[in-house]
Design an enzyme around this catalytic site. Sequence first.
Site: not given
Length: 145
Positions: A104, A107
């Site tokens: 991700c 993130c």
Amino acid sequence: SLDQEQTWGTALAAAYFIRHPELTAAVLADAQAAGISAGTLEDARAAASIMGMNTIYYRFRHLMNSEAYNQRPANLRMMRMQQVATTKLNFELFSIGPAALAGCEMCLKAHEAAVKKEGMNEDNVHDAVRISAILHGVAVALDSI
């Protein structure tokens, strides 16, 4: 480059995120034997749990790259990130490994920025990701036996 609490918390968050019961139990037992604080153990588990949710949602937003989704509120329960048992720095650090394991980008960038704001550097982030990568490799090896 990480202290003992940060190293074990990072390893445990990765193990929880990987969801390999035997690996998780072994890392938890070793962390407890090393005298790692209950707060670190709690934050590692909470970071893995929250990242289990966040990495799916934010990777979706990144991959879709659509204002229709990006302008909508996430409405995800992340209050635990503000109610840490150790420090905000440690909780953010423990979140980096799961973000890398999930691939991700949003993130990873958010948690990297947060730990750097708290005084950490690229070596610290790199070590957190290396620990997580090693544990993932161990889980794969255990499953191949």
